[in-house]
Design a protein around this motif. Structure first.
Motif, PDB file in Angstrom:
ATOM      1  N   THR A 100     -12.628   7.460  47.622  1.00 45.95           N
ATOM      2  CA  THR A 100     -14.051   7.760  47.798  1.00 45.95           C
ATOM      3  C   THR A 100     -14.845   6.461  47.825  1.00 45.95           C
ATOM      4  OG1 THR A 100     -14.300   8.031  45.427  1.00 45.95           O
ATOM      5  CG2 THR A 100     -13.938  10.027  46.721  1.00 45.95           C
TER       6      THR A 100
ATOM      7  N   ASP B  18     -15.103  12.375  51.444  1.00 48.24           N
ATOM      8  CA  ASP B  18     -16.485  12.766  51.111  1.00 48.24           C
ATOM      9  C   ASP B  18     -17.482  11.761  51.676  1.00 48.24           C
ATOM     10  OD1 ASP B  18     -15.085  14.629  49.617  1.00 48.24           O
ATOM     11  OD2 ASP B  18     -15.408  13.617  47.708  1.00 48.24           O
TER      12      ASP B  18
ATOM     13  N   THR C  71     -21.691  10.716  50.978  1.00 49.75           N
ATOM     14  CA  THR C  71     -22.265  11.198  49.715  1.00 49.75           C
ATOM     15  C   THR C  71     -22.312  10.120  48.640  1.00 49.75           C
ATOM     16  OG1 THR C  71     -20.114  11.946  48.908  1.00 49.75           O
ATOM     17  CG2 THR C  71     -21.440  13.543  50.118  1.00 49.75           C
TER      18      THR C  71
ATOM     19  N   ASP D  79     -18.158  14.543  54.749  1.00 52.33           N
ATOM     20  CA  ASP D  79     -18.212  15.450  53.604  1.00 52.33           C
ATOM     21  C   ASP D  79     -18.581  16.874  54.017  1.00 52.33           C
ATOM     22  OD1 ASP D  79     -18.059  15.630  50.625  1.00 52.33           O
ATOM     23  OD2 ASP D  79     -20.044  16.507  50.956  1.00 52.33           O
TER      24      ASP D  79
ATOM     25  N   SER E 259     -20.343  19.030  52.637  1.00 55.59           N
ATOM     26  CA  SER E 259     -21.723  19.484  52.411  1.00 55.59           C
ATOM     27  C   SER E 259     -22.547  19.388  53.703  1.00 55.59           C
ATOM     28  CB  SER E 259     -22.376  18.662  51.296  1.00 55.59           C
ATOM     29  OG  SER E 259     -22.437  17.297  51.654  1.00 55.59           O
TER      30      SER E 259
ATOM     31  N   ASP F 213     -28.725  17.795  58.525  1.00 56.84           N
ATOM     32  CA  ASP F 213     -27.275  17.701  58.351  1.00 56.84           C
ATOM     33  C   ASP F 213     -26.590  17.432  59.685  1.00 56.84           C
ATOM     34  OD1 ASP F 213     -26.735  18.088  55.513  1.00 56.84           O
ATOM     35  OD2 ASP F 213     -27.645  20.048  55.790  1.00 56.84           O
TER      36      ASP F 213
END
Ligand code: C2E
Ligand code: MG
Ligand code: MG
Ligand code: MG
Length: 282
Positions: free
Chosen positions: A151, A180, A183, A202, A204, A215
């Motif tokens: 990460t 990820d 983030t 990521d 999300s 996004d």
């Protein structure tokens, strides 16, 4: 009245700290015995090249089935495993299993790269590189079929040490993915200084990309940047074909998510690969 409330709150608080400490202690000792008795399992989730319609890798995900049959989510024990250092032997077990299984597939003519999640605690261990070499050596998996998922947090600290480690891994042929992505708090400049192969967008961002323009814009920016830097891009958490369509339109062709494949035990993965004999696995 306020004083009374304050006192109650205090009592409630101190009790929950105590029971937290007890719960953590219990979890830690359960993790230790799980490690010793080898009950941690490794599941695999396939990664797909959607434009070529073929699988292009898999990710190893740890699973812990407790004695009572209940499955504990990694999110619920990885943080404590990191705090206590138990992640070091646990992570090695996962790595070994993952390399062993990928070698087994390779021996059957299925050349799948395996991604293994590496905690910052493992990465900072002095013996980390030797551990990777030892596992590759023991299992016989070619280094280029191993991809370490780290990460941004790993990159945020001690740039010189990080670069030395990643350069050595690159030299061995191991691939490096940033998990990820988008983030973390690290600077983007590492992307030009470090030998990184893959950005995993990521989940999300993917989750809300159809309804939230920000996004979608962030994904588009990551894809453009990744393309310019010649990095592979993988979208995580793809759950529906609308997301997949839009990702393809934005130029992201590699995807992982429930739409394509759930994480599953190795034997199940092997069978499902057998059902897809027409696909070329590389
Ligand atoms: P991660 O590495 O980002 O892994 C992706 C997570 O998303 C996995 O959760 C996976 O099961 C889940 N996922 C995959 N497709 C979808 C989807 O379409 N929708 C949704 N909602 N989720 C999806 P999992 O297995 O619970 O793992 C959670 C996290 O725990 C991982 O996130 C990783 O950070 C950590 N982890 C898992 N295994 C290991 C391990 O062996 N070592 C270390 N250090 N961390 C691990
Ligand atoms: Mg991962
Ligand atoms: Mg991720
Ligand atoms: Mg994660």
């Amino acid at each position: 009245q306020a004083k009374q409330e304050g006192r109650n709150r205090y009592r409630f608080f101190s009790q929950s700290i105590e029971s937290d400490a007890r719960a953590r202690h219990l979890l830690e000792s359960h993790m230790r015995s799980a490690l010793e008795s080898g009950v941690f399992e490794v599941f695999y989730q396939l990664r797909f090249d959607v434009s070529r319609q073929q699988s292009c890798g898999m990710e190893a995900l740890i699973r812990w089935r407790r004695a009572d049959g209940e499955l504990v989510s990694p999110a619920d024990f990885i943080p404590l495993a990191e705090e206590t250092g138990l992640i070091v032997p646990i992570g090695k077990q996962v790595l070994h299993q993952a390399c062993h299984d990928a070698k087994l597939l390779l021996d059957q003519g299925k050349r799948l790269c395996v991604g293994v999640n590496i905690s910052v605690v493992q990465f900072r261990e002095e013996s980390f590189l030797d551990m990777i070499k030892e596992v590759l050596n023991d299992t016989g998996l070619p280094a280029e079929l191993l991809e370490l998922e780290i990460t941004e947090g790993v990159l945020a600290r001690d740039m010189d040490q990080t670069r030395a480690l990643l350069d050595e891994l690159k030299h061995m042929g191991v691939r490096i993915a940033i998990d990820d992505f988008g983030t973390g708090y690290s600077s983007l400049s590492y992307l030009k200084r470090l030998p990184i192969d893959v950005l995993k967008i990521d989940q999300s961002f993917v989750r809300d990309m159809l309804t939230d323009r920000s996004d979608a814009a962030i994904i588009e920016a990551i894809v453009r940047m990744g393309q310019a830097l010649h990095l592979e891009l993988v979208a995580e958490g793809v759950e529906c074909s609308e997301q997949s369509q839009q990702l393809l339109a934005l130029g992201c062709e590699l995807m992982q998510g429930y739409l394509y494949c759930r994480p599953m035990p190795f034997e199940q993965l092997r069978k499902s690969l057998d059902l897809l004999p027409a696909l070329e696995h590389n």
